[in-house]
Design a protein around this motif. Structure first.
Motif, PDB file in Angstrom:
ATOM      1  N   PRO A 274       0.816  -1.217   0.000  1.00 60.46           N
ATOM      2  CA  PRO A 274       0.000   0.000   0.000  1.00 60.46           C
ATOM      3  C   PRO A 274       0.847   1.263   0.000  1.00 60.46           C
ATOM      4  O   PRO A 274       1.837   1.366   0.708  1.00 60.46           O
ATOM      5  N   CYS A 275       0.454   2.209  -0.798  1.00 55.83           N
ATOM      6  CA  CYS A 275       1.092   3.527  -0.795  1.00 55.83           C
ATOM      7  C   CYS A 275       0.020   4.527  -1.136  1.00 55.83           C
ATOM      8  O   CYS A 275      -0.203   4.853  -2.307  1.00 55.83           O
ATOM      9  N   LYS A 276      -0.690   5.024  -0.112  1.00 58.87           N
ATOM     10  CA  LYS A 276      -1.817   5.924  -0.323  1.00 58.87           C
ATOM     11  C   LYS A 276      -1.516   7.279   0.290  1.00 58.87           C
ATOM     12  O   LYS A 276      -1.061   7.366   1.426  1.00 58.87           O
TER      13      LYS A 276
ATOM     14  N   TRP B 159       8.516   3.451  -8.053  1.00 57.26           N
ATOM     15  CA  TRP B 159       8.781   2.327  -7.161  1.00 57.26           C
ATOM     16  C   TRP B 159      10.160   1.754  -7.481  1.00 57.26           C
ATOM     17  O   TRP B 159      10.507   1.552  -8.647  1.00 57.26           O
ATOM     18  N   ASP B 160      10.948   1.481  -6.432  1.00 51.56           N
ATOM     19  CA  ASP B 160      12.251   0.827  -6.558  1.00 51.56           C
ATOM     20  C   ASP B 160      12.244  -0.463  -5.756  1.00 51.56           C
ATOM     21  O   ASP B 160      11.433  -0.634  -4.836  1.00 51.56           O
TER      22      ASP B 160
ATOM     23  N   THR C  18      13.579  -5.134  -0.533  1.00 56.04           N
ATOM     24  CA  THR C  18      13.076  -3.898   0.052  1.00 56.04           C
ATOM     25  C   THR C  18      12.480  -3.051  -1.057  1.00 56.04           C
ATOM     26  O   THR C  18      13.176  -2.664  -2.000  1.00 56.04           O
ATOM     27  N   TYR C  19      11.202  -2.773  -0.950  1.00 55.85           N
ATOM     28  CA  TYR C  19      10.492  -1.963  -1.945  1.00 55.85           C
ATOM     29  C   TYR C  19      10.286  -0.561  -1.387  1.00 55.85           C
ATOM     30  O   TYR C  19       9.937  -0.399  -0.211  1.00 55.85           O
TER      31      TYR C  19
ATOM     32  N   ARG D 116       8.488   9.303   0.985  1.00 55.45           N
ATOM     33  CA  ARG D 116       8.954   7.949   0.703  1.00 55.45           C
ATOM     34  C   ARG D 116       8.289   6.956   1.647  1.00 55.45           C
ATOM     35  O   ARG D 116       8.095   7.237   2.827  1.00 55.45           O
ATOM     36  N   ARG D 117       7.918   5.810   1.123  1.00 56.83           N
ATOM     37  CA  ARG D 117       7.417   4.687   1.917  1.00 56.83           C
ATOM     38  C   ARG D 117       8.323   3.488   1.636  1.00 56.83           C
ATOM     39  O   ARG D 117       8.689   3.252   0.486  1.00 56.83           O
TER      40      ARG D 117
END
Length: 268
Positions: free
Chosen positions: A7-9, A163-164, A225-226, A240-241
């Protein structure tokens, strides 16, 4: 064969496409003066980037104003015509950008003199001081030509999310780029085809502020690690998340049969 949803909201207005963002810039001038009593602050005028200028006192109409093209060139200076003693005070130019959650203020002290040779400008250690001639016209400077305060219409395209992924043991500065997503509609995926097909962000990401990464057909090679990076170049923001993903093999069921003389069902 399972799926993972990272999740990245961010539903803050700054991360969603809001076509009203230009209306959320406002500049106002205030003055603090002994003539008001108890150094009370008084609002002189304000201007929204999408609206007309507003002067609060009828006696100041046409006498006190900002340039009409203030948001075009970033010049929010205040012009005072027919200066009188009651104009003395400390003026503050306040720039609010609600869309980008920014606030700036500029303070200037205005003193009035009746002798022309006494007019001057100087710095008193914390703010500029202008000594102006009674009856003259004076301009209190407040200029900010940064992109954020001027009328530009490309700011929506300056939002980008990427995204990395760092495989185990790989430092962050050598992370693999997975996806770039631009608010302008452009999308880039990186890596081999099978990887691009299994990594996905919804097409409504900027409309909803939901940049979650969906990984399908999860396997052990997907461990790592994302990190989700939200850049807003227009507002100079970066968020950053970070998520750590571990993948374990599913536990297989083992059937054990009890061979006894009793009529008992096999144990699982």
């Amino acid at each position: 064969g399972s799926q993972a949803l990272l999740p990245c909201k961010s539903h803050r207005m700054v991360w969603t496409q809001d076509r009203l963002n230009d209306r959320q810039r406002v500049v106002h001038w205030d003055v603090s003066s002994s003539h008001l009593g108890d150094n009370r602050m008084e609002r002189l005028c304000d201007m929204y980037s999408a609206g007309d200028q507003r002067v609060y006192s009828s006696t100041n109409q046409g006498r006190i104003f900002m340039p009409q093209n203030a948001f075009t060139d970033g010049n929010f200076s205040l012009v005072i015509k027919d200066v009188t003693e009651s104009d003395e005070g400390i003026y503050s130019c306040n720039l609010h950008h609600h869309y980008c959650h920014l606030y700036e203020t500029v303070k200037i002290q205005l003193d009035i003199t009746k002798r022309g040779r006494c007019t001057q400008e100087y710095w008193d250690g914390e703010k500029p001081v202008m000594v102006a001639l009674k009856g003259s016209t004076v301009t209190l400077p407040c200029i900010n030509r940064n992109h954020i305060w001027t009328e530009r219409h490309s700011e929506e395209e300056q939002q980008v999310v990427h995204w990395d992924r760092q495989p185990p043991g790989v430092p962050h500065d050598r992370a693999d780029r997975l996806i770039d997503l631009y608010a302008s509609g452009e999308r880039r995926s990186y890596g081999p085809l099978f990887l691009r097909q299994k990594m996905n962000i919804t097409d409504t990401a900027f409309a909803l502020g939901d940049f979650s990464l969906r990984i399908s057909q999860l396997e052990s090679a997907d461990q790592g690690t994302y990190s989700c990076h939200l850049h807003h170049h227009y507002c100079g923001l970066h968020e950053r998340r970070i998520y750590q993903v571990f993948v374990t093999e599913p536990v297989r069921e083992k059937k054990v049969v009890n061979l006894t003389t009793h009529n008992i069902a096999p144990a699982v």
